[in-house]
Design an enzyme around this catalytic site. Structure first.
Site, PDB file in Angstrom:
ATOM      1  N   ASP A   1       0.851  -1.192   0.000  1.00  0.00           N
ATOM      2  CA  ASP A   1       0.000   0.000   0.000  1.00  0.00           C
ATOM      3  C   ASP A   1       0.887   1.244   0.000  1.00  0.00           C
ATOM      4  O   ASP A   1       2.020   1.207   0.483  1.00  0.00           O
ATOM      5  CB  ASP A   1      -0.858   0.051   1.269  1.00  0.00           C
ATOM      6  CG  ASP A   1      -2.019  -0.936   1.241  1.00  0.00           C
ATOM      7  OD1 ASP A   1      -2.320  -1.494   0.176  1.00  0.00           O
ATOM      8  OD2 ASP A   1      -2.626  -1.144   2.317  1.00  0.00           O
TER       9      ASP A   1
ATOM     10  N   ARG B   1      -1.240  -0.638  -8.598  1.00  0.00           N
ATOM     11  CA  ARG B   1      -2.621  -0.310  -8.238  1.00  0.00           C
ATOM     12  C   ARG B   1      -2.714   1.213  -8.283  1.00  0.00           C
ATOM     13  O   ARG B   1      -1.882   1.901  -7.683  1.00  0.00           O
ATOM     14  CB  ARG B   1      -2.958  -0.789  -6.826  1.00  0.00           C
ATOM     15  CG  ARG B   1      -4.328  -0.270  -6.349  1.00  0.00           C
ATOM     16  CD  ARG B   1      -4.486  -0.320  -4.829  1.00  0.00           C
ATOM     17  NE  ARG B   1      -4.542  -1.668  -4.323  1.00  0.00           N
ATOM     18  CZ  ARG B   1      -4.209  -1.990  -3.058  1.00  0.00           C
ATOM     19  NH1 ARG B   1      -3.762  -1.057  -2.224  1.00  0.00           N
ATOM     20  NH2 ARG B   1      -4.275  -3.232  -2.648  1.00  0.00           N
TER      21      ARG B   1
HETATM   22  P1  FDA Z   1     -14.147   9.356  -4.611  1.00  0.00           P
HETATM   23  O1  FDA Z   1     -13.599   9.679  -3.269  1.00  0.00           O
HETATM   24  O2  FDA Z   1     -14.272  10.437  -5.619  1.00  0.00           O
HETATM   25  O3  FDA Z   1     -15.525   8.639  -4.417  1.00  0.00           O
HETATM   26  C1  FDA Z   1     -16.334   8.226  -5.504  1.00  0.00           C
HETATM   27  C2  FDA Z   1     -17.645   7.701  -4.940  1.00  0.00           C
HETATM   28  O4  FDA Z   1     -17.366   6.491  -4.244  1.00  0.00           O
HETATM   29  C3  FDA Z   1     -18.272   8.616  -3.883  1.00  0.00           C
HETATM   30  O5  FDA Z   1     -19.167   9.498  -4.438  1.00  0.00           O
HETATM   31  C4  FDA Z   1     -18.947   7.634  -2.950  1.00  0.00           C
HETATM   32  O6  FDA Z   1     -20.226   7.335  -3.441  1.00  0.00           O
HETATM   33  C5  FDA Z   1     -18.108   6.395  -3.053  1.00  0.00           C
HETATM   34  N1  FDA Z   1     -17.195   6.274  -1.910  1.00  0.00           N
HETATM   35  C6  FDA Z   1     -15.875   6.546  -1.885  1.00  0.00           C
HETATM   36  N2  FDA Z   1     -15.350   6.291  -0.678  1.00  0.00           N
HETATM   37  C7  FDA Z   1     -16.375   5.881   0.097  1.00  0.00           C
HETATM   38  C8  FDA Z   1     -16.474   5.477   1.446  1.00  0.00           C
HETATM   39  N3  FDA Z   1     -15.412   5.471   2.253  1.00  0.00           N
HETATM   40  N4  FDA Z   1     -17.692   5.105   1.914  1.00  0.00           N
HETATM   41  C9  FDA Z   1     -18.764   5.095   1.098  1.00  0.00           C
HETATM   42  N5  FDA Z   1     -18.729   5.480  -0.190  1.00  0.00           N
HETATM   43  C10 FDA Z   1     -17.555   5.866  -0.694  1.00  0.00           C
HETATM   44  N6  FDA Z   1      -5.259   5.158  -0.762  1.00  0.00           N
HETATM   45  C11 FDA Z   1      -3.940   5.369  -0.526  1.00  0.00           C
HETATM   46  O7  FDA Z   1      -3.554   6.520  -0.296  1.00  0.00           O
HETATM   47  N7  FDA Z   1      -3.053   4.334  -0.544  1.00  0.00           N
HETATM   48  C12 FDA Z   1      -3.433   3.055  -0.844  1.00  0.00           C
HETATM   49  O8  FDA Z   1      -2.601   2.149  -0.859  1.00  0.00           O
HETATM   50  C13 FDA Z   1      -4.813   2.825  -1.101  1.00  0.00           C
HETATM   51  N8  FDA Z   1      -5.280   1.585  -1.395  1.00  0.00           N
HETATM   52  C14 FDA Z   1      -6.578   1.414  -1.807  1.00  0.00           C
HETATM   53  C15 FDA Z   1      -7.022   0.152  -2.227  1.00  0.00           C
HETATM   54  C16 FDA Z   1      -8.312   0.018  -2.726  1.00  0.00           C
HETATM   55  C17 FDA Z   1      -8.758  -1.334  -3.216  1.00  0.00           C
HETATM   56  C18 FDA Z   1      -9.191   1.146  -2.792  1.00  0.00           C
HETATM   57  C19 FDA Z   1     -10.561   1.027  -3.372  1.00  0.00           C
HETATM   58  C20 FDA Z   1      -8.763   2.354  -2.333  1.00  0.00           C
HETATM   59  C21 FDA Z   1      -7.478   2.508  -1.814  1.00  0.00           C
HETATM   60  N9  FDA Z   1      -7.060   3.742  -1.327  1.00  0.00           N
HETATM   61  C22 FDA Z   1      -5.705   3.916  -1.058  1.00  0.00           C
HETATM   62  C23 FDA Z   1      -8.033   4.819  -1.030  1.00  0.00           C
HETATM   63  C24 FDA Z   1      -8.166   5.762  -2.198  1.00  0.00           C
HETATM   64  O9  FDA Z   1      -6.999   6.532  -2.337  1.00  0.00           O
HETATM   65  C25 FDA Z   1      -9.367   6.709  -2.006  1.00  0.00           C
HETATM   66  O10 FDA Z   1      -9.180   7.471  -0.841  1.00  0.00           O
HETATM   67  C26 FDA Z   1     -10.714   6.000  -1.904  1.00  0.00           C
HETATM   68  O11 FDA Z   1     -10.774   4.903  -2.759  1.00  0.00           O
HETATM   69  C27 FDA Z   1     -11.873   6.962  -2.281  1.00  0.00           C
HETATM   70  O12 FDA Z   1     -11.683   7.416  -3.579  1.00  0.00           O
HETATM   71  P2  FDA Z   1     -12.558   6.954  -4.868  1.00  0.00           P
HETATM   72  O13 FDA Z   1     -11.578   6.630  -5.942  1.00  0.00           O
HETATM   73  O14 FDA Z   1     -13.448   5.842  -4.513  1.00  0.00           O
HETATM   74  O15 FDA Z   1     -13.273   8.233  -5.349  1.00  0.00           O
END
Ligand code: FDA
Length: 309
Positions: A130, A181
């Protein structure tokens, strides 16, 4: 502002001690965390596997301050890899370097990491490192690259689209054939090194995603952003990139409907399954991503209070 406050709180150990004892907070964490034990994580993976979804299992913990904690984390990962192999579960593992003693001594961390990678290699499995806050980006990539020749097929790294440097990092990792990733980034970062506007983070995500889809080695697109996911599907179809050449990744307990729908459409989907007792910083980052989750907690609290009265 709320996001900034929640991310600030995520780094306060005193809050962690307070909240981890709180029953309601524990119950809310259960929405995002599979349970306390290896068994609970393996069981969550088994359930996901039944619907055709794979898992990456994360033993919660970060920024540990004492060597025995890192040793415990290493042993838990070894146990996890053994269980996955023995029980035929479709899962790999995700870990954080600060959980393996990165802040204590680099050599100690590398030794822990090597032990885990040796086991993953022997069992034909995979370890994802990560990405933590930008204080660790260069050091994490350096460590990953130093292990790449020996473990490249069994180890991957994470790139955050919020960072200005990420385009250059992605190009370098593509040239090596490293597995990446891609996520947006979950930490509070200064504007000198990270895009302050979400629209820029999203735009950069799409740019890096298209580079990885076109030229990367089985990229993992970690996002719940529906517009970006649709864009990925469209781009892959237009470029003749088969769905077997990449995977979508999402977090345990977030957008289960979307996870299932993508799987039904024939895409590879992997869910990040955290487990363990050190859930406080992880939970705070999830709240920061979607402050509406706080309303959800408060709603539950009020409903429970109403039932009790
Ligand atoms: P965004 O934040 O724009 O959200 C898009 C939509 O997704 C929102 O409108 C909401 O509906 C939904 N959503 C997002 N988060 C939600 C939540 N917590 N609860 C409910 N709904 C939610 N970060 C990092 O810095 N280092 C890492 O190693 C990782 N590893 C990682 C692995 C995996 C498998 C995922 C999915 C994410 C990570 N992350 C991470 C976290 C990532 O950086 C980010 O903070 C979150 O995924 C939220 O961003 P989105 O891309 O989902 O988009």
């Amino acid at each position: 502002m709320l996001r900034t406050g929640l991310l600030w709180l995520s780094e306060r150990p005193a809050m962690s001690r307070l909240l981890r004892r709180n029953g309601l907070a524990r119950r809310f964490a259960a929405r995002f965390v599979a349970g306390d034990t290896v068994e609970s994580a393996v069981e969550a993976a088994r359930q996901l596997n039944r619907t055709g979804i794979t898992a990456t299992l994360d033993f919660l913990g970060e920024s540990i301050a004492r060597e025995p904690e890192a040793v415990q984390a290493r042993e838990t990962y070894l146990q996890l890899l053994d269980r996955i192999a023995r029980e035929g579960v479709q899962a790999n593992v995700s870990l954080k370097l600060t959980q393996l003693g990165f802040d204590l001594a680099a050599d100690f961390c590398v030794a822990n990491m090597t032990a885990i990678l040796d086991r993953a290699k022997a069992l034909e499995n995979f370890v994802r490192i990560d990405m933590e806050s930008s204080a660790y980006t260069q050091r994490t990539l350096d460590l990953f690259l130093s292990l790449f020749d020996r473990y490249g097929r069994h180890c991957g790294v994470v790139i955050q689209s919020c960072l200005r440097r990420s385009e250059a990092d992605v190009e370098r990792l593509i040239a090596l054939g490293a597995r990446v990733r891609l996520c947006k980034g979950a930490y509070l970062e200064p504007p000198e090194i990270a895009f302050p506007a979400k629209s820029d983070v999203d735009r950069n995500y799409v740019r890096l995603m298209e580079r990885l889809l076109a030229r990367g080695n089985y990229p993992a697109l970690a996002t719940h952003d529906v517009a970006i996911i649709e864009r990925a599907k469209r781009f892959a179809a237009e470029q003749g990139i088969a769905p077997s050449r990449f995977e979508f990744q999402m977090l345990y307990g977030v957008r289960r409907d979307l996870q299932a729908a993508l799987r039904r459409q024939g895409y590879n989907v992997r869910v990040y399954v955290p487990f363990g007792t050190q859930w406080y910083p992880y939970l705070m980052r999830r709240l920061a991503e979607r402050p509406a989750n706080i309303a959800f907690i408060l709603g539950n609290l009020l409903r429970e209070a109403a039932h009790r009265s």
